[in-house]
Design an enzyme around this catalytic site. Sequence first.
Site, PDB file in Angstrom:
ATOM      1  N   SER A  58      -0.069  -4.070  -4.733  1.00  0.00           N
ATOM      2  CA  SER A  58      -0.657  -2.744  -4.535  1.00  0.00           C
ATOM      3  C   SER A  58       0.432  -1.766  -4.141  1.00  0.00           C
ATOM      4  O   SER A  58       1.600  -2.136  -3.927  1.00  0.00           O
ATOM      5  CB  SER A  58      -1.729  -2.792  -3.428  1.00  0.00           C
ATOM      6  OG  SER A  58      -1.145  -3.139  -2.185  1.00  0.00           O
ATOM      7  N   GLY A  59       0.050  -0.495  -4.050  1.00  0.00           N
ATOM      8  CA  GLY A  59       0.922   0.529  -3.496  1.00  0.00           C
ATOM      9  C   GLY A  59       2.207   0.757  -4.276  1.00  0.00           C
ATOM     10  O   GLY A  59       2.240   0.693  -5.509  1.00  0.00           O
ATOM     11  N   ASP A 104       3.536 -11.582  -4.208  1.00  0.00           N
ATOM     12  CA  ASP A 104       2.686 -11.145  -3.101  1.00  0.00           C
ATOM     13  C   ASP A 104       1.884 -12.355  -2.649  1.00  0.00           C
ATOM     14  O   ASP A 104       1.996 -13.445  -3.238  1.00  0.00           O
ATOM     15  CB  ASP A 104       1.753 -10.000  -3.531  1.00  0.00           C
ATOM     16  CG  ASP A 104       1.456  -9.020  -2.398  1.00  0.00           C
ATOM     17  OD1 ASP A 104       1.159  -9.499  -1.283  1.00  0.00           O
ATOM     18  OD2 ASP A 104       1.517  -7.801  -2.625  1.00  0.00           O
ATOM     19  N   ASP A 123       5.125 -15.696   0.136  1.00  0.00           N
ATOM     20  CA  ASP A 123       5.017 -15.120   1.478  1.00  0.00           C
ATOM     21  C   ASP A 123       6.422 -14.806   1.946  1.00  0.00           C
ATOM     22  O   ASP A 123       7.208 -15.717   2.240  1.00  0.00           O
ATOM     23  CB  ASP A 123       4.342 -16.117   2.416  1.00  0.00           C
ATOM     24  CG  ASP A 123       4.188 -15.590   3.838  1.00  0.00           C
ATOM     25  OD1 ASP A 123       4.616 -14.445   4.094  1.00  0.00           O
ATOM     26  OD2 ASP A 123       3.655 -16.320   4.689  1.00  0.00           O
ATOM     27  N   ASN A 152      10.050  -5.025  -1.010  1.00  0.00           N
ATOM     28  CA  ASN A 152       9.131  -3.932  -0.699  1.00  0.00           C
ATOM     29  C   ASN A 152       8.004  -4.322   0.249  1.00  0.00           C
ATOM     30  O   ASN A 152       7.385  -3.449   0.861  1.00  0.00           O
ATOM     31  CB  ASN A 152       8.545  -3.400  -2.011  1.00  0.00           C
ATOM     32  CG  ASN A 152       7.441  -2.408  -1.798  1.00  0.00           C
ATOM     33  OD1 ASN A 152       7.678  -1.259  -1.431  1.00  0.00           O
ATOM     34  ND2 ASN A 152       6.201  -2.849  -2.008  1.00  0.00           N
ATOM     35  N   TYR A 154       7.049  -1.958  14.091  1.00  0.00           N
ATOM     36  CA  TYR A 154       7.324  -1.422  12.752  1.00  0.00           C
ATOM     37  C   TYR A 154       8.607  -0.605  12.770  1.00  0.00           C
ATOM     38  O   TYR A 154       9.483  -0.769  11.900  1.00  0.00           O
ATOM     39  CB  TYR A 154       6.145  -0.571  12.293  1.00  0.00           C
ATOM     40  CG  TYR A 154       6.288  -0.005  10.901  1.00  0.00           C
ATOM     41  CD1 TYR A 154       5.949  -0.772   9.787  1.00  0.00           C
ATOM     42  CD2 TYR A 154       6.766   1.286  10.698  1.00  0.00           C
ATOM     43  CE1 TYR A 154       6.083  -0.256   8.497  1.00  0.00           C
ATOM     44  CE2 TYR A 154       6.903   1.806   9.417  1.00  0.00           C
ATOM     45  CZ  TYR A 154       6.560   1.031   8.324  1.00  0.00           C
ATOM     46  OH  TYR A 154       6.706   1.544   7.054  1.00  0.00           O
ATOM     47  N   THR A 174      -1.454   4.637   0.254  1.00  0.00           N
ATOM     48  CA  THR A 174      -1.555   3.249  -0.178  1.00  0.00           C
ATOM     49  C   THR A 174      -2.549   2.538   0.722  1.00  0.00           C
ATOM     50  O   THR A 174      -3.042   3.100   1.708  1.00  0.00           O
ATOM     51  CB  THR A 174      -0.195   2.527  -0.066  1.00  0.00           C
ATOM     52  OG1 THR A 174       0.145   2.386   1.328  1.00  0.00           O
ATOM     53  CG2 THR A 174       0.910   3.295  -0.779  1.00  0.00           C
ATOM     54  N   ARG A 226      -9.490   5.840   4.857  1.00  0.00           N
ATOM     55  CA  ARG A 226      -9.755   6.925   3.903  1.00  0.00           C
ATOM     56  C   ARG A 226      -9.939   6.361   2.505  1.00  0.00           C
ATOM     57  O   ARG A 226      -9.274   5.418   2.099  1.00  0.00           O
ATOM     58  CB  ARG A 226      -8.595   7.924   3.911  1.00  0.00           C
ATOM     59  CG  ARG A 226      -8.495   8.740   5.183  1.00  0.00           C
ATOM     60  CD  ARG A 226      -7.234   9.570   5.228  1.00  0.00           C
ATOM     61  NE  ARG A 226      -6.043   8.732   5.362  1.00  0.00           N
ATOM     62  CZ  ARG A 226      -4.942   9.093   6.023  1.00  0.00           C
ATOM     63  NH1 ARG A 226      -4.869  10.282   6.595  1.00  0.00           N
ATOM     64  NH2 ARG A 226      -3.909   8.288   6.109  1.00  0.00           N
TER      65      ARG A 226
END
Length: 287
Positions: free
Chosen positions: A19-20, A40, A70, A97, A161, A199, A206
Amino acid sequence: MNHPAFASNHVAVVTGAASGIGLAAARRFAGLGMNVVLADLPGERLDKAARETAALSPHGPDSVVAVAADVASIGSLRALEQDTVARFGRVHVLMNNAGIHGSSMFGAQEEWEKVFAVNLWGVVNGSRIFAPAMIGHGQPGLIINTGSKQGITTPPGDPAYNVTKAGVKAFTEALQHELRNTPDCRITAHLLIPGFVYTALTAQGRTEKPEGAWTPEETVDFMMQSLEKNDFYILCPDNDVARPIDEKRILWAAGDIIENRPPLSRWHPAHAEAFKAFLTKDRPKIS
């Protein structure tokens, strides 16, 4: 003209590709005729992403594969590299990524360890595992590591993060220094620094893209244009924040050290007005 690493039939590996930004990059690479490995966590989301990506390839479905991996596991990354080489022979583009959010300063130890394992060790181990063979095959190639503006200006709210993305920046700078000083090396490293991108990672409940956010596709467009110019720091704007504002925020963060201000003074009440005034001034030239 695209960077020579993106030639037809070259090979790209993208982590966090279900995704993203990762998926948008994989789709772009497949459309260029590259062989693409989408890595992924296993599941229908990854399988669906691979099917959609394969439909864009001029070389047919065999040129795009999904590999469950992973990035928090060094063994999984080694298996990913071995599987890719067994299928396609060599790797020209590695895009580290995969990333996750989620920590508080005194939150659970497991939260911190998971963020570190994915965001930092996934990039470090991925680069170290793939790079030797990429250097060895002698063809042009790229290692693209996804960082974050939060790793540079380190805003409050998700400390693990921020720490990991600061580490990705420092690691990728060191990696590029090593590559450019390696004889006959045609591989270069680059730091992707996205702006606000809509993403699954940033959606926060949202269901529609905020006006200020870029799409993953817009981010990949900017990345490709920057790589054509051989930019190392791929500092992406978005619909809310233009590059001059990013530059001033970065300069202000560095100024905390130089001016001996409190850390994160941008969010400190005693320095709030000074920061607002700083944003209105012309950016000082750096010789």
